[in-house]
Design a protein around this motif. Sequence first.
Motif, short mmCIF file in Angstrom:
data_model
loop_
_atom_site.label_atom_id
_atom_site.label_comp_id
_atom_site.label_asym_id
_atom_site.label_seq_id
_atom_site.Cartn_x
_atom_site.Cartn_y
_atom_site.Cartn_z
N CYS A 27 29.36 47.06 63.18
CA CYS A 27 29.52 46.47 61.85
C CYS A 27 30.62 47.20 61.08
O CYS A 27 30.94 48.35 61.36
N ASN A 109 25.78 46.13 69.04
CA ASN A 109 25.29 45.25 67.99
C ASN A 109 26.38 44.92 66.99
O ASN A 109 27.33 45.67 66.83
N PHE A 110 26.21 43.79 66.32
CA PHE A 110 27.15 43.29 65.33
C PHE A 110 28.56 43.18 65.92
O PHE A 110 29.55 43.54 65.30
N THR A 112 30.36 40.63 66.37
CA THR A 112 31.28 39.72 65.68
C THR A 112 32.09 40.46 64.62
O THR A 112 33.10 39.93 64.14
N SER A 113 31.69 41.68 64.27
CA SER A 113 32.43 42.50 63.31
C SER A 113 33.29 43.56 64.00
O SER A 113 33.92 44.37 63.33
N HIS A 126 25.32 42.42 74.48
CA HIS A 126 26.04 42.31 73.20
C HIS A 126 25.28 41.34 72.31
O HIS A 126 24.89 40.27 72.75
N TYR A 127 25.11 41.74 71.03
CA TYR A 127 24.40 40.90 70.08
C TYR A 127 25.24 40.67 68.83
O TYR A 127 25.94 41.57 68.39
N LYS A 128 25.13 39.47 68.26
CA LYS A 128 25.86 39.15 67.02
C LYS A 128 25.30 39.94 65.84
O LYS A 128 26.00 40.15 64.86
N GLY A 129 24.05 40.32 65.90
CA GLY A 129 23.39 41.11 64.86
C GLY A 129 22.59 42.22 65.50
O GLY A 129 23.01 42.80 66.49
#
Length: 145
Positions: A27, A109-110, A112-113, A126-129
């Motif tokens: 993030c 984690n996160f 997408t950031s 891998h996780y979007k959140g």
Amino acid sequence: MYTASCLCAEIEIQITGPITDIIHCHCSKCRKSTGSAYATNGFVLKQDLLIVKGESLINSYCPNTHSSRHFCQNCASPLYNENSQDPMRVRIRLGMLDSDIAERPGSHNFVTSKANWDKFNDKLPHYKGQEPHRSEAPSAAECDR
């Protein structure tokens, strides 16, 4: 038992219990607080974290009403975070550890950031959140995303 310290070695910490739920957090807040592509964080029980030296040098930044990020006021090394929504545990930055650990990260984690120049070179999920088993837990807001 694990030992840890800040960059200037004026703060020394002992961790007497296991480190759980270790993740690589991508993030933007974790990236900014570490100045790096991601932060590797894990949880320890508050009762298992002992400040051996330099407690008076620990300063805090409170980004919101429920969390505080603790760091060395001399060298600015991030140490651990507390979250009132998860009062029994603290989230530590694994980069401060001086000891080898048995536990290993479980995911990224996160993602997408993540920094656009960062590449994944491992086989971790891998996780979007948050990882799915924690997405509904009270500590899900610990990074203040």
